[in-house]
Every structure is written in structure tokens, then in C-alpha cells.
Design an enzyme around this catalytic site. Structure first.
Site, PDB file in Angstrom:
ATOM      1  N   GLY A  62       0.780  -1.240   0.000  1.00 46.30           N
ATOM      2  CA  GLY A  62       0.000   0.000   0.000  1.00 46.30           C
ATOM      3  C   GLY A  62       0.810   1.288   0.000  1.00 46.30           C
ATOM      4  O   GLY A  62       0.274   2.364  -0.246  1.00 46.30           O
ATOM      5  N   ASP A 117       0.988   2.810   4.821  1.00 45.45           N
ATOM      6  CA  ASP A 117      -0.041   3.628   4.189  1.00 45.45           C
ATOM      7  C   ASP A 117      -1.035   4.180   5.206  1.00 45.45           C
ATOM      8  O   ASP A 117      -1.356   5.354   5.196  1.00 45.45           O
ATOM      9  CB  ASP A 117      -0.758   2.848   3.065  1.00 45.45           C
ATOM     10  CG  ASP A 117      -1.281   1.486   3.515  1.00 45.45           C
ATOM     11  OD1 ASP A 117      -1.132   1.128   4.708  1.00 45.45           O
ATOM     12  OD2 ASP A 117      -1.846   0.754   2.671  1.00 45.45           O
ATOM     13  N   ASP A 120      -4.521   1.881  11.272  1.00 47.25           N
ATOM     14  CA  ASP A 120      -5.942   1.632  11.517  1.00 47.25           C
ATOM     15  C   ASP A 120      -6.081   1.033  12.922  1.00 47.25           C
ATOM     16  O   ASP A 120      -6.060   1.762  13.906  1.00 47.25           O
ATOM     17  CB  ASP A 120      -6.447   0.709  10.402  1.00 47.25           C
ATOM     18  CG  ASP A 120      -7.935   0.469  10.442  1.00 47.25           C
ATOM     19  OD1 ASP A 120      -8.652   1.233  11.095  1.00 47.25           O
ATOM     20  OD2 ASP A 120      -8.417  -0.503   9.811  1.00 47.25           O
ATOM     21  N   LYS A 148      -6.300   6.568  11.129  1.00 47.92           N
ATOM     22  CA  LYS A 148      -7.731   6.394  11.385  1.00 47.92           C
ATOM     23  C   LYS A 148      -7.869   5.987  12.855  1.00 47.92           C
ATOM     24  O   LYS A 148      -8.017   4.812  13.184  1.00 47.92           O
ATOM     25  CB  LYS A 148      -8.228   5.257  10.464  1.00 47.92           C
ATOM     26  CG  LYS A 148      -9.668   5.340  10.039  1.00 47.92           C
ATOM     27  CD  LYS A 148     -10.150   4.006   9.528  1.00 47.92           C
ATOM     28  CE  LYS A 148      -9.854   3.692   8.103  1.00 47.92           C
ATOM     29  NZ  LYS A 148     -10.428   2.402   7.655  1.00 47.92           N
ATOM     30  N   VAL A 170     -11.177   3.580   2.911  1.00 50.79           N
ATOM     31  CA  VAL A 170     -10.660   4.420   1.826  1.00 50.79           C
ATOM     32  C   VAL A 170      -9.787   3.624   0.855  1.00 50.79           C
ATOM     33  O   VAL A 170      -9.176   2.625   1.236  1.00 50.79           O
ATOM     34  CB  VAL A 170      -9.862   5.627   2.377  1.00 50.79           C
ATOM     35  CG1 VAL A 170     -10.787   6.600   3.093  1.00 50.79           C
ATOM     36  CG2 VAL A 170      -8.736   5.183   3.297  1.00 50.79           C
TER      37      VAL A 170
HETATM   38  P1  IMP Z   1      -4.026  -2.112  10.934  1.00 51.48           P
HETATM   39  O1  IMP Z   1      -3.154  -3.305  11.141  1.00 51.48           O
HETATM   40  O2  IMP Z   1      -5.461  -2.392  11.326  1.00 51.48           O
HETATM   41  O3  IMP Z   1      -3.504  -0.837  11.551  1.00 51.48           O
HETATM   42  O4  IMP Z   1      -4.179  -1.865   9.404  1.00 51.48           O
HETATM   43  C1  IMP Z   1      -3.143  -1.759   8.625  1.00 51.48           C
HETATM   44  C2  IMP Z   1      -3.423  -2.204   7.224  1.00 51.48           C
HETATM   45  O5  IMP Z   1      -4.797  -2.468   6.928  1.00 51.48           O
HETATM   46  C3  IMP Z   1      -3.015  -1.069   6.351  1.00 51.48           C
HETATM   47  O6  IMP Z   1      -1.638  -1.162   6.056  1.00 51.48           O
HETATM   48  C4  IMP Z   1      -3.901  -1.243   5.161  1.00 51.48           C
HETATM   49  O7  IMP Z   1      -3.293  -2.074   4.218  1.00 51.48           O
HETATM   50  C5  IMP Z   1      -5.139  -1.911   5.679  1.00 51.48           C
HETATM   51  N1  IMP Z   1      -6.222  -0.928   5.847  1.00 51.48           N
HETATM   52  C6  IMP Z   1      -6.723  -0.440   6.989  1.00 51.48           C
HETATM   53  N2  IMP Z   1      -7.707   0.444   6.755  1.00 51.48           N
HETATM   54  C7  IMP Z   1      -7.812   0.540   5.417  1.00 51.48           C
HETATM   55  C8  IMP Z   1      -8.647   1.319   4.528  1.00 51.48           C
HETATM   56  O8  IMP Z   1      -9.508   2.131   4.918  1.00 51.48           O
HETATM   57  N3  IMP Z   1      -8.447   1.117   3.200  1.00 51.48           N
HETATM   58  C9  IMP Z   1      -7.523   0.259   2.698  1.00 51.48           C
HETATM   59  N4  IMP Z   1      -6.720  -0.471   3.482  1.00 51.48           N
HETATM   60  C10 IMP Z   1      -6.876  -0.335   4.832  1.00 51.48           C
HETATM   61 MG    MG Z   2      -0.593  -1.134   4.077  1.00 51.96          MG
END
Ligand code: IMP
Ligand code: MG
Length: 206
Positions: A62, A117, A120, A148, A170
Site C-alpha cells: 500500500g 499507508d 488503523d 484512522k 478508503v
Molecule cells: P491495521 O493493522 O489495522 O492498523 O491496518 C493496517 C493495514 O490495513 C493497512 O496497512 C492497510 O493495508 C489496511 N487498511 C486499513 N484500513 C484501510 C482502509 O480504509 N483502506 C484500505 N486499506 C486499509
Molecule cells: Mg498497508
């Protein structure tokens, strides 16, 4: 410094091109807004890493566009490497994170900038940081295009944040849904029905 929330501003295109309008409901951050914010981040990073042995470690896939734009404005000697973290792997439980690509460069005693990227839930970044710390760099700083905070489950924040965004799914500027939409030049909000009607889960390399 608090990152800006994306807002409508004069001279920036907020219309989703016709080609995407069926699936992408709106432009959250325009090409122009991204370009100017990424330049600001490059300047901050350049100031903080001057005189250091810098290694940028970027998470696949990403970060492709963000990384390319970020590094072209960092006028420092630097090395670049990638790690892959995927949320599902063959034979593993959904939600479990596995490394799909390991680091190749030696980061010991170097100053590392970890780039992703979007922050989350924070699971991906936490997982990658744990791994990096075990390799004994001198210092690690983190940089994400989007933050986010609404969905965070891990206690983590990034040192450099492009934009803080509300809890929408997104796509674009590298971010995907089911490996699609990475090539959009802006960050757009995916229409709810697109992800709610997709049957089954897609293995996702973040
Ligand atoms: P986390 O581990 O939940 O913090 O998420 C990290 C990964 O989930 C990011 O590197 C993204 O690849 C994916 N991700 C989280 N939210 C989104 C979104 O809104 N759109 C696209 N990819 C997302
Ligand atoms: Mg990513």
C-alpha cells in the site's frame, strides 16, 4: 504537530472521475492536497534525519505511491528496503499476521524510518515494530499517510502523519480493496455496498 484533516479547498478537484463513480463515493483527499502534504512530511523528515545513516523500511504494498513521492523530496543519502506483512496466510487463523517478505538490509545501529499507508487498528505497525526492534537499530521513527484513530486496538501512534481521517474505508493512492483501486491518484471513500456485497474474505497484503 497535529496532522490536518482533509478539507475542501479552492483549486482542488473533488469530483470522482466517471470511470470510478460506481464504486467510489467521493474524493476524501485530492491529488493536490496529497502532493502538498507529502512535501511537508519530506521536509520534516529531512530535518530530523540529517547527518544520520538512514534506512527507510516500507510496508508492502500500500505504500508504493506515498513512498515514491515522499523519498523524491528527501535530499539525504538513504537506503531503502521493504517488508511484507499479510493478515491471512495459508493455514493460519484470520487476523493472524505473518511476514511475507523479510528485510534484506542490515539496520543495526542505523536510523530507521518505518513507512506504512494507514494506521488503523495498529496491529500491522505494532507487529512490524517488534520485528524491527529485535534487529537493534539506533532509532526508529514511524510515518503513515493516513491515521484512522477511531478503530485503534493497539496503543500506538505515528511520528509523522499525513492526514487524520474519520472511520471510512478508503482506497486509492496505493490503498486497495481486494487488490483493486491502488492506481487512483487520490484517496477516495469506497461505497459501502461495494465492501458489504463482496462474498468471502480476500487475502490482503497490507
Ligand atoms: P491495521 O493493522 O489495522 O492498523 O491496518 C493496517 C493495514 O490495513 C493497512 O496497512 C492497510 O493495508 C489496511 N487498511 C486499513 N484500513 C484501510 C482502509 O480504509 N483502506 C484500505 N486499506 C486499509
Ligand atoms: Mg498497508
Amino acid at each position: 504537530m497535529k496532522p490536518p484533516a482533509p478539507s475542501a479547498s479552492a483549486g482542488t478537484s473533488r469530483r470522482v472521475p466517471l470511470r470510478w463513480r460506481d464504486e467510489v463515493g467521493g474524493v476524501l483527499i485530492s491529488e493536490q492536497q496529497i502532493a502538498s502534504r507529502v512535501r511537508q512530511l519530506s521536509r520534516l523528515i529531512e530535518r530530523d534525519f540529517r547527518g544520520r545513516e538512514m534506512v527507510i523500511v516500507s510496508l508492502l504494498t500500500g505504500t508504493i505511491m506515498f513512498l515514491a513521492d515522499l523519498i523524491r523530496h528527501i535530499s539525504l543519502p538513504l537506503r531503502l528496503d521493504f517488508i511484507g506483512v499479510s493478515s491471512y496466510g495459508a493455514g493460519t487463523k484470520p487476523g493472524e499476521l505473518i511476514f511475507t517478505k523479510e528485510l534484506r538490509l542490515d539496520v543495526r545501529a542505523r536510523d530507521v524510518l518505518l513507512v506504512d499507508d494507514i494506521l488503523d487498528t495498529g496491529r500491522t505497525m505494532t507487529h512490524a515494530l517488534k520485528k524491527l526492534r529485535s534487529l537493534k537499530p539506533r532509532r526508529i521513527r514511524t510515518c503513515v499517510l493516513l491515521d484512522k484513530p477511531a478503530r485503534r486496538v493497539k496503543k500506538i501512534s505515528a511520528d509523522y502523519v499525513g492526514f487524520e481521517i474519520p472511520d471510512h474505508f478508503v482506497v486509492g493512492y496505493g490503498l486497495d480493496f481486494g487488490e483493486r483501486f491502488r492506481n487512483l491518484p487520490f484517496v477516495g471513500v469506497l461505497r459501502r455496498r461495494v465492501y458489504e456485497t463482496t462474498v468471502g474474505s480476500v487475502s490482503r497484503q497490507t
